[in-house]
Enzyme design. Sequence first.
Site, PDB file in Angstrom:
ATOM      1  N   ASP A  20       0.836  -1.205   0.000  1.00 57.07           N
ATOM      2  CA  ASP A  20       0.000   0.000   0.000  1.00 57.07           C
ATOM      3  C   ASP A  20       0.867   1.250   0.000  1.00 57.07           C
ATOM      4  O   ASP A  20       0.574   2.224  -0.704  1.00 57.07           O
ATOM      5  CB  ASP A  20      -0.905  -0.029   1.232  1.00 57.07           C
ATOM      6  N   GLU A  63      -1.952  -5.427  -3.630  1.00 52.94           N
ATOM      7  CA  GLU A  63      -0.982  -4.653  -2.850  1.00 52.94           C
ATOM      8  C   GLU A  63       0.141  -5.554  -2.341  1.00 52.94           C
ATOM      9  O   GLU A  63       1.313  -5.151  -2.325  1.00 52.94           O
ATOM     10  CB  GLU A  63      -1.682  -3.955  -1.689  1.00 52.94           C
TER      11      GLU A  63
END
Length: 225
Positions: free
Chosen positions: A49, A121
């Site tokens: 992320d 992610e």
Amino acid sequence: MKLAADIKAFQKRIGHEFARPELLLRALTHGSVSSPTRPDNQRLEFLGDRVLGLVMATALLEADKDASEGQLAPRFNALVRKETCAAVAQQVDLGAVLKLGRSEMLSGGRRKQALLGDAMEAVIAAVYRDAGFEVARDMILRLWGDRIHAVEDDARDAKTALQEWAQARKQKPPTYVEVSRSGPDHAPVFTIAVRLQDGTEAQATAGSKRQAEQAAAQALLSRLS
């Protein structure tokens, strides 16, 4: 480490062959099938992320050198939000190689936005740890592709767009109500209704309240248009 044919094919789809394939296998392992000797992808998701955020923030600054922070922020949010990550995951058929427990597979885990977004992610982080930032950046920019240049059209999420629609017509902000919740604690399913002051409403179901609210807002916007 010898990889299965489907994992090798996935490497080709994302454009990176792992020197440390155990990183990729961890990125593809959901908590429903993890064990003390088989860790899940949550730590990689946390890192991915942040890598994605840095790449997108830099790309947006370079794409529009005159944009203000107020203009950049919604564009950034549109590019890094879970729905976009899930769309990229679907683009490379990540769901086909996700390692899931039986309950998740039976409940359609390979198609769930939240699982796909999280795993995307995690894959980003795995590439970053395997080959460094530049390789991860190049993969992200390649997979996100035209989304970066077309982001202005997607910068407002559905809830924001619906609220602006209501305000423009001097109505109160839309209200969101949880209609039902089902499924196990580790994989809940929410049904959310959104209602305007004039009584117009729509419902949607998703694996998180946020996603269900966004989907309900989008459904209502589609009806209104």
